[in-house]
Design a protein around this motif. Structure first.
Motif, mmCIF file in Angstrom:
data_model
loop_
_atom_site.group_PDB
_atom_site.id
_atom_site.type_symbol
_atom_site.label_atom_id
_atom_site.label_comp_id
_atom_site.label_asym_id
_atom_site.label_seq_id
_atom_site.Cartn_x
_atom_site.Cartn_y
_atom_site.Cartn_z
ATOM 1 N N LYS A 1 0.849 -1.200 0.000
ATOM 2 C CA LYS A 1 0.000 0.000 0.000
ATOM 3 C C LYS A 1 0.884 1.249 0.000
ATOM 4 C CE LYS A 1 -3.597 -0.045 2.929
ATOM 5 N NZ LYS A 1 -4.944 0.019 2.359
ATOM 6 N N ALA A 2 1.918 1.217 0.830
ATOM 7 C CA ALA A 2 2.812 2.378 0.922
ATOM 8 C C ALA A 2 3.560 2.604 -0.387
ATOM 9 C CB ALA A 2 3.801 2.179 2.071
ATOM 10 N N ALA B 1 1.257 4.389 -2.640
ATOM 11 C CA ALA B 1 1.075 5.740 -2.111
ATOM 12 C C ALA B 1 2.295 6.607 -2.432
ATOM 13 C CB ALA B 1 0.843 5.689 -0.596
ATOM 14 N N ARG B 2 3.485 5.998 -2.388
ATOM 15 C CA ARG B 2 4.715 6.727 -2.702
ATOM 16 C C ARG B 2 4.697 7.187 -4.166
ATOM 17 N NH1 ARG B 2 7.911 3.083 -1.080
ATOM 18 N NH2 ARG B 2 7.902 3.943 1.010
ATOM 19 N N ALA C 1 2.023 7.639 -5.994
ATOM 20 C CA ALA C 1 0.969 8.648 -6.117
ATOM 21 C C ALA C 1 1.480 10.019 -5.650
ATOM 22 C CB ALA C 1 -0.262 8.228 -5.306
ATOM 23 N N SER C 2 2.198 10.037 -4.532
ATOM 24 C CA SER C 2 2.723 11.305 -4.018
ATOM 25 C C SER C 2 3.725 11.920 -4.980
ATOM 26 C CB SER C 2 3.381 11.098 -2.653
ATOM 27 O OG SER C 2 2.409 10.776 -1.697
#
Lengths: 242, 242
Positions: B62-63, B66-67, B69-70
């Motif tokens: 998940k992270a 998310a990384r 995406a950021s």
């Protein structure tokens, strides 16, 4: 306002650095719990803010929520890296906090753009309050990390402007959002109490353990009261009765 | 491998800086289109990656999404800020590209974690290829911005490892994902052609206009071929026939 509340301002006396404090297993376990809870809190905040961006009425609004979500991810990264640095598996340390945080988000899924904004603002503010309260209990290294993560919040100010504007345009909106704000705070306290009840080491840090400048249960109650009072003031500033 | 393909490497001759090139209204309109398309592309990539994180089998996965995406959001911010800097309304400049990009994502919504990974990897790679191709057509200031945005990609490498591992564990997965990779490329080209057909200024930049070291339609075809060939090589490296 009382003077000399223990949670306001920072301690003049250091309890030592991480290396010396972590020699005490209870302290070490408590701080790992704390960092794990904060880290997964940031990751799930990222996910929910990004998802709530679907309600955005325009590109600028979508970007504003995406900006907040990205900031949460940066916080996650800092906390994750510290966990890895002290030699633990970050995912394992976060695992006990997945369900309480997911439960919070499940119970508080916004149904529209304004509810999403209020949640973003309230969540950001409660997190900052909690970081500030807990920072004074920590060793120098952990406190520095927590304050660093905290200093990068405040992206939610735009939410305040939008919500206030919406209430001005249609005062009935205020009643609905006031109810929503109470529900957010209620669910947050409910999940926080669940975590404290289940995590002995973390509770010990909060009520005071060996080598920690502890505070008693009365102080824990005061801390929750201060956070609740700050929430009430913010809701009022937003034009919402809490 | 052919030598001296016009899209590979960077030009030795500058066409000037933004101020001098933007004096030509066609060039200015084309670059604004380009930046608008890239910016909304980054914002919608952020949104989709964040949403696809829901398929992640664990916290670390998940992270990782998310990384990515950021990172897309940081790119968005750079492009947005340049648009604001040259005195246009970023949202207005992005508006024509909302529907083609949303259509692309609608047509290519992953149905599981592996499809999400392949999409993240392919999307990241195609974007990098396109940035590299288009950079050589641009004034110094815009090129510097585009290369800066591009240099920060490559977060998708972890996707390669995970996909390859899944195919090793179950070779049948490869057939399904190969089909998926073709569909992603097909939809990307379809929406790209739609944009080129609708945006005269942008098309002129690609086929060569006044004050631009233009390339003709044959060159446009070659560019799309190079991007498709690079996609084919990447799919093969991933263990997927394309």
């Amino acid at each position: 306002m009382e003077t000399q509340e223990s949670g306001e301002g920072f301690p003049t006396e250091s309890i030592g650095d991480w290396a010396s404090c972590a020699a005490e297993p209870g302290y070490r376990a408590a701080v790992l719990d704390l960092l794990g809870a904060l880290a997964y809190g940031e990751l799930s905040a990222f996910e929910r803010l990004a998802e709530d961006a679907k309600f955005a009425p325009g590109i600028a609004e979508k970007a504003a929520l995406a900006r907040m979500a990205s900031a949460e991810f940066q916080h996650y990264q800092l906390l994750h890296d510290r966990l890895a640095e002290v030699g633990v598996d970050p995912s394992a340390v976060m695992a006990p906090f997945v369900e309480p945080l997911e439960a919070f988000h499940r119970m508080t899924a916004p149904s529209d753009w304004l509810e999403g904004l209020v949640k973003a603002y309230v969540g950001d503010a409660i997190a900052t309050d909690f970081y500030r309260e807990v920072a004074v209990r920590l060793d120098d290294d952990t406190r520095e990390l927590v304050l660093r993560v905290m200093s990068d919040t405040g992206h939610a100010q735009f939410a305040v402007d939008r919500v206030r504007q919406a209430i001005e345009e249609d005062p009935r909106v205020g009643g609905r959002l006031a109810l929503w704000g109470r529900r957010l705070m209620g669910e947050a306290l409910s999940q926080a109490q669940r975590v404290v009840a289940e995590r002995d080491a973390l509770s010990n840090l909060l009520v005071g353990g060996a080598q920690v400048q502890g505070f008693d249960l009365v102080e824990v109650g005061k801390m929750f009261n201060r956070i609740t009072e700050a929430h009430t003031r913010r809701m009022a500033a937003l034009g919402l009765a809490s």
